[in-house]
Write a protein that holds these residues in place. Structure first.
Motif, PDB file in Angstrom:
ATOM      1  N   THR A  91      -0.772   9.006   6.289  1.00 22.16           N
ATOM      2  CA  THR A  91      -0.922   7.768   5.303  1.00 22.16           C
ATOM      3  C   THR A  91       0.059   6.800   5.177  1.00 22.16           C
ATOM      4  O   THR A  91       0.986   6.645   6.116  1.00 22.16           O
TER       5      THR A  91
ATOM      6  N   PRO B 258      -9.561  -1.660   2.039  1.00 17.23           N
ATOM      7  CA  PRO B 258      -9.235  -0.174   1.770  1.00 17.23           C
ATOM      8  C   PRO B 258     -10.441   0.491   2.178  1.00 17.23           C
ATOM      9  O   PRO B 258     -11.555   0.076   1.476  1.00 17.23           O
TER      10      PRO B 258
ATOM     11  N   PHE C 248       0.943  -1.092  -0.226  1.00 22.08           N
ATOM     12  CA  PHE C 248      -0.015  -0.021   0.046  1.00 22.08           C
ATOM     13  C   PHE C 248       0.796   1.237   0.138  1.00 22.08           C
ATOM     14  O   PHE C 248       0.568   2.204  -0.507  1.00 22.08           O
TER      15      PHE C 248
ATOM     16  N   THR D  55       1.605   1.225  -3.973  1.00 16.51           N
ATOM     17  CA  THR D  55       0.745   1.513  -4.889  1.00 16.51           C
ATOM     18  C   THR D  55      -0.459   2.646  -4.365  1.00 16.51           C
ATOM     19  O   THR D  55      -0.927   3.354  -5.361  1.00 16.51           O
ATOM     20  N   SER D  56      -0.549   2.653  -3.212  1.00 12.72           N
ATOM     21  CA  SER D  56      -1.501   3.615  -2.718  1.00 12.72           C
ATOM     22  C   SER D  56      -1.110   4.584  -1.447  1.00 12.72           C
ATOM     23  O   SER D  56      -1.425   4.612  -0.531  1.00 12.72           O
TER      24      SER D  56
ATOM     25  N   ASP E  71      -1.101   7.634  -0.711  1.00 13.53           N
ATOM     26  CA  ASP E  71      -1.820   8.586   0.182  1.00 13.53           C
ATOM     27  C   ASP E  71      -3.118   8.005   0.776  1.00 13.53           C
ATOM     28  O   ASP E  71      -3.915   8.834   1.461  1.00 13.53           O
ATOM     29  N   LEU E  72      -3.246   6.508   0.894  1.00 10.36           N
ATOM     30  CA  LEU E  72      -4.371   5.906   1.497  1.00 10.36           C
ATOM     31  C   LEU E  72      -3.895   6.099   2.986  1.00 10.36           C
ATOM     32  O   LEU E  72      -2.916   6.084   3.500  1.00 10.36           O
TER      33      LEU E  72
ATOM     34  N   GLY F 235      -4.893  -2.973   4.126  1.00 13.26           N
ATOM     35  CA  GLY F 235      -4.987  -1.606   3.578  1.00 13.26           C
ATOM     36  C   GLY F 235      -6.073  -0.567   4.249  1.00 13.26           C
ATOM     37  O   GLY F 235      -6.497   0.308   3.628  1.00 13.26           O
TER      38      GLY F 235
END
Length: 526
Positions: free
Chosen positions: A44, A208, A26, A29-30, A32-33, A235
């Motif tokens: 984040t 997520p 995460f 790939t993500s 700012d999650l 996530g």
């Protein structure tokens, strides 16, 4: 018997090698999650990954080596999570410790573990600050986290061997509470924790967008494994809460998008007590989709009231520290109407045996033994205790009494050591507690046995709602109307509050001490 809901070999093969690697996908790939929400601040996945890296560098600069044990004394916080994962990056053993422990308890853990250093999150709580001051820890930053008390270097600390395989390398040394003897350090491997976290997240469909309410302490196994590791593995975001507060929980449910709530029965009892005392007509459910409970017997009246309040099933579960912790749980798609802890989790072999080691039949009570990839490596520096708990075939004796129904659902009847034998009859405290807890003035209860004249008698302790007028004799009559004679409390004592650990779990050994002191008092006056 074995639970085969999923292909465990495939699940294990897909796991990362170390617990700190769970958030890496995460972060890449993500980034700012949201990973954490703490006191209104969002961390984040990128922020948290960077914080762990910085904390690991500082720990290395503080002479923490692979194979060292490092104590982290802190309330729930992003800092605690980061330092636990930082230890993992160094192949050190993390020892999360609740700062509310006494000086004696904390020093016993430090001595027994041979910790290289102790870190105290003094900026977050007075308890941690007091421990830091008492041990002459110096305040500094560790990674981006200021106000961390760094204890003196234990020069004589010996490193443990570092194992490449995740199933052999210790990730965490969790010290069990609730006993009056020497502390027991439970050695949990990376695989132990990763398997438990993955299975939990899969069964709860964590993803997520979920926001998990993190009130159970990360210094205990559910907070560390199921809240911290599992949340980041899937996530989701962990809403970090340093201390239990029913008013804060009610606000978070109403205003902060909480989707998943894990608690012990006391978590829910105190929420309903808060509602009653403040005259609130209805608590807001918000986005809540999942309520889970474990850690103590669940009475059906509490279950009914919580489900009526939020329109969500209260899913009962069962696990213990030595099993990382999950063993059984009611499934969201198949909620239960009674107090079952549900079917066994995937990958858990189980058997229920009598005192002679023979398996019992459906509906019969026996001692629960389990086996699986989540079972601890053993007790640290206690080979005798390990050998007594885990046999040569890998079966771990939980010490809990259980029974199965014809639908392969497990019911926990009590602890082997808690069972009361009264006039030759087996008495299970959970049954008596369930009856007492149905009284509308009772917040919670706990039942223990007390030896007397070659027999045992039943002693019940009860906590009442503020302003309740019912007395001990009326409660004894209430219980007597629903229990056969040998199960009825000989003595019922009302306390302002039952002694509890930081998780809310009732400390029955404290109540046994009170009950035994009562026997001594009666002998002295009789």
């Amino acid at each position: 018997m074995t639970s085969n809901d999923v292909d465990m070999a495939d699940l294990i093969a897909r796991l990362p090698r170390r617990v700190h690697e769970v958030y890496a996908p995460f972060a890449e790939t993500s980034p700012d999650l949201p990973a954490f929400v703490e006191a209104g601040r969002v961390w984040t996945y990128r922020h948290f990954s960077d914080a762990v890296d910085a904390a690991a560098k500082d720990l290395a600069d503080l002479a923490i080596r692979p194979g060292d044990r490092v104590m982290v004394v802190s309330e729930n916080s992003v800092a605690l999570g980061a330092m636990l994962f930082a230890a993992s990056t160094l192949d050190a053993w993390a020892i999360p410790v609740n700062p509310r422990l006494s000086a004696r308890e904390l020093d016993l853990i430090a001595t027994h573990s041979g910790a290289r250093r102790a870190l105290f999150n003094a900026a977050l709580s007075k308890d941690a600050a007091d421990h830091a001051s008492r041990t002459s820890a110096s305040l500094r930053a560790v990674g981006p986290f200021g106000g961390i008390g760094v204890g003196a270097l234990h020069e004589a600390a010996k490193v443990e061997p570092v194992e490449a395989l995740s199933e052999r390398q210790v990730a965490a040394l969790m010290y069990t509470s609730g006993t009056t003897g020497a502390p027991k350090g439970v050695m949990l491997s990376h695989r132990n924790l990763l398997v438990a976290a993955k299975v939990s997240g899969n069964l709860r469909r964590t993803a997520p967008g979920d926001r998990i309410y993190g009130v159970l302490p990360m210094s205990h196994i559910v907070g560390y494994s199921i809240l911290l590791i599992s949340t980041l593995m899937h996530g989701a975001a962990l809403h970090v809460v340093s201390k239990a507060d029913p008013a804060a929980l009610a606000r978070a449910l109403a205003e902060e998008g909480i989707t998943t709530l894990y608690g012990v029965p006391a978590t829910y009892q105190r929420l309903l007590e808060y509602k009653a005392v403040n005259g609130i007509a209805q608590l807001s459910r918000g986005n809540l989709r999942l309520m889970c409970v474990a850690g103590a017997p669940l009475d059906l009246e509490l279950k009914r009231r919580m489900e009526e309040e939020f329109g969500v099933s209260l899913l009962n579960g069962y696990g213990i520290t030595e099993c990382s912790p999950g063993l059984a749980g009611v499934r969201e798609e198949n909620p239960a109407a009674d107090e079952t802890v549900g079917p066994f989790l995937p990958g858990i072999d189980h058997r229920i045996v009598d005192r002679d080691g023979r398996q019992v039949g459906i509906g019969e009570v026996g001692e629960l033994h389990v086996r699986g990839a989540n079972i601890m490596l053993g007790y640290y520096r206690a080979p005798d205790l390990t050998a007594a708990a885990i046999d040569r075939d890998g079966w771990f004796n939980t010490g809990d009494l259980g029974r199965m129904n014809e639908r392969e659902q497990l019911y926990i009847v009590g602890r082997t050591k808690e069972m009361i034998i009264r006039s030759g009859f087996n008495v299970y405290p959970a049954e008596i507690e369930a009856v007492l807890n149905t009284h509308h003035d009772v917040v919670q209860s706990a039942v223990v046995g007390r030896p007397v004249d070659g027999n045992e008698e039943v002693v019940a302790y009860v906590q009442l709602l503020p302003g309740a007028r019912v007395d001990a004799e009326a409660l004894k009559s209430y219980a007597a109307s629903q229990l056969t004679a040998y199960k009825r409390p000989t003595e019922l004592i009302v306390l302002d509050a039952l002694p509890a650990a930081s998780t809310g779990k009732i400390l029955k050994h404290k109540l046994r001490e009170l009950a035994l002191a009562g026997t001594a008092d009666m002998a002295a006056t009789g």
